[in-house]
Design a protein around this motif. Structure first.
Motif, PDB file in Angstrom:
ATOM      1  N   THR A  71     -18.489   9.706 -31.540  1.00 61.55           N
ATOM      2  CA  THR A  71     -18.957   8.073 -30.918  1.00 61.55           C
ATOM      3  C   THR A  71     -19.158   7.229 -32.197  1.00 61.55           C
ATOM      4  O   THR A  71     -19.882   6.327 -32.038  1.00 61.55           O
ATOM      5  CB  THR A  71     -20.021   8.361 -29.665  1.00 61.55           C
ATOM      6  OG1 THR A  71     -21.010   9.027 -30.449  1.00 61.55           O
ATOM      7  CG2 THR A  71     -19.685   8.843 -29.003  1.00 61.55           C
ATOM      8  N   ASP A  76     -26.982  11.758 -30.465  1.00 60.31           N
ATOM      9  CA  ASP A  76     -27.710  12.091 -29.532  1.00 60.31           C
ATOM     10  C   ASP A  76     -28.256  13.003 -28.796  1.00 60.31           C
ATOM     11  O   ASP A  76     -29.314  12.080 -28.347  1.00 60.31           O
ATOM     12  CB  ASP A  76     -26.319  13.094 -28.211  1.00 60.31           C
ATOM     13  CG  ASP A  76     -25.212  11.962 -28.935  1.00 60.31           C
ATOM     14  OD1 ASP A  76     -25.053  11.064 -28.596  1.00 60.31           O
ATOM     15  OD2 ASP A  76     -23.646  13.087 -28.706  1.00 60.31           O
ATOM     16  N   GLN A  87     -15.282   6.933 -39.175  1.00 59.70           N
ATOM     17  CA  GLN A  87     -15.125   7.320 -37.389  1.00 59.70           C
ATOM     18  C   GLN A  87     -15.252   8.888 -37.455  1.00 59.70           C
ATOM     19  O   GLN A  87     -14.407   9.906 -37.537  1.00 59.70           O
ATOM     20  CB  GLN A  87     -13.618   6.938 -36.847  1.00 59.70           C
ATOM     21  CG  GLN A  87     -14.386   7.727 -35.005  1.00 59.70           C
ATOM     22  CD  GLN A  87     -13.737   6.129 -33.946  1.00 59.70           C
ATOM     23  OE1 GLN A  87     -12.832   5.729 -34.333  1.00 59.70           O
ATOM     24  NE2 GLN A  87     -14.479   6.461 -33.137  1.00 59.70           N
ATOM     25  N   ARG A 110     -22.346   2.768 -32.126  1.00 59.20           N
ATOM     26  CA  ARG A 110     -22.630   4.298 -31.949  1.00 59.20           C
ATOM     27  C   ARG A 110     -21.680   3.635 -29.989  1.00 59.20           C
ATOM     28  O   ARG A 110     -22.060   2.962 -28.996  1.00 59.20           O
ATOM     29  CB  ARG A 110     -23.664   5.010 -31.206  1.00 59.20           C
ATOM     30  CG  ARG A 110     -23.964   5.307 -32.704  1.00 59.20           C
ATOM     31  CD  ARG A 110     -25.568   6.183 -31.599  1.00 59.20           C
ATOM     32  NE  ARG A 110     -25.288   6.919 -31.056  1.00 59.20           N
ATOM     33  CZ  ARG A 110     -26.303   8.149 -29.938  1.00 59.20           C
ATOM     34  NH1 ARG A 110     -27.801   7.129 -30.638  1.00 59.20           N
ATOM     35  NH2 ARG A 110     -25.925   8.600 -29.197  1.00 59.20           N
ATOM     36  N   ASP A 111     -20.588   4.364 -29.588  1.00 56.18           N
ATOM     37  CA  ASP A 111     -19.520   3.820 -28.273  1.00 56.18           C
ATOM     38  C   ASP A 111     -19.577   2.411 -28.946  1.00 56.18           C
ATOM     39  O   ASP A 111     -18.841   2.250 -29.653  1.00 56.18           O
ATOM     40  CB  ASP A 111     -19.937   4.217 -27.533  1.00 56.18           C
ATOM     41  CG  ASP A 111     -19.883   5.737 -26.892  1.00 56.18           C
ATOM     42  OD1 ASP A 111     -19.149   6.292 -27.360  1.00 56.18           O
ATOM     43  OD2 ASP A 111     -20.888   6.677 -26.317  1.00 56.18           O
TER      44      ASP A 111
END
Ligand code: CA
Length: 228
Positions: free
Chosen positions: A136, A208, A133, A148-149
């Motif tokens: 995210t 992102d 981890q 992702r999240d």
């Protein structure tokens, strides 16, 4: 003798015969499907090690089959066959989770080399834990799932292996040649562009802002570095 099972999905009878004969001669078990629906059924049934998937198929295109399999979390390597005029399909295919592609008409030895490379498992590394981890990004190596999240990310088998290699060597500068050798299993260096294409897809899926990556960094003139 290898007894890997290959699922050949192609609707051209002549090509099916030529290809399956040749693959059987190389020691592979070959199953065939002539349309997309059949292909999905066979592939989901398990025990297939590799899928050779034509794009132009009746009922359900190879691209749809590829997307459906990946969305069901089937990570069997997929080698896609496209016609010369289907450059778009090639790009879309990789995006949907195909691991490699060949343009028709192709050389039989080229096909066999690609098949062999896709079937070769990457060297096991003791370094990997069960999960990883960073920010995210969350990776479960056992179930080969990436989030992702709370959003599950669809990766092809090759993309997953590439991500795993990056994670296991985080902080190190890794050359394209090293990635081709250890992730793809290519001994010679046919085309380092393959690496760049897959890194671009990984960034699309994980970063992102893929244009300004913060996870998979480019090290000018040397390769890449995983900064997760
Ligand atoms: Ca076809």
């Amino acid at each position: 003798m290898n007894n890997k099972k290959i699922l050949l999905v192609e609707d051209e009878p002549g090509l099916v015969v030529t290809l399956s004969d040749r693959l059987r001669n190389e020691g592979y078990d070959v199953e065939t499907a002539s349309d997309g629906k059949q292909a999905l059924g066979r592939a989901s049934a398990g025990d297939v090690d590799l899928i050779i998937l034509d794009v132009m198929l009746p009922f359900k295109s190879g691209l749809d089959v590829c997307r459906d399999l990946r969305s069901q979390n089937v990570t069997i390597p997929i080698l896609m066959l496209t016609a010369r005029s289907q450059i778009v399909d090639k790009v879309v295919g990789l995006k949907l989770g195909a691991d490699d592609y060949l343009t028709k008409p192709f050389d039989m030895l080229e096909l066999l080399a690609r098949v062999e490379a896709l079937l070769r498992r990457p060297a096991p590394s003791g370094a990997s834990n069960a999960a990883y981890q960073s920010g995210t990004l969350r990776v479960d190596f056992k179930s080969t799932t990436v989030w992702r999240d709370t959003q599950k990310v669809m990766l092809s088998a090759r993309e997953f292996q590439l991500l795993r290699y990056f994670i296991e060597h985080r902080g190190e500068t890794i050359s394209r040649e090293e990635l081709l050798k250890n992730v793809w299993g290519y001994e010679s260096t046919p085309n380092t562009r393959t690496v760049d294409v897959h890194v671009a897809w990984l960034r699309q899926k994980l970063e992102d802002d893929p244009k300004h990556p913060r996870l998979i960094l480019t090290v000018q003139g040397l390769g890449y570095r995983f900064a997760g």
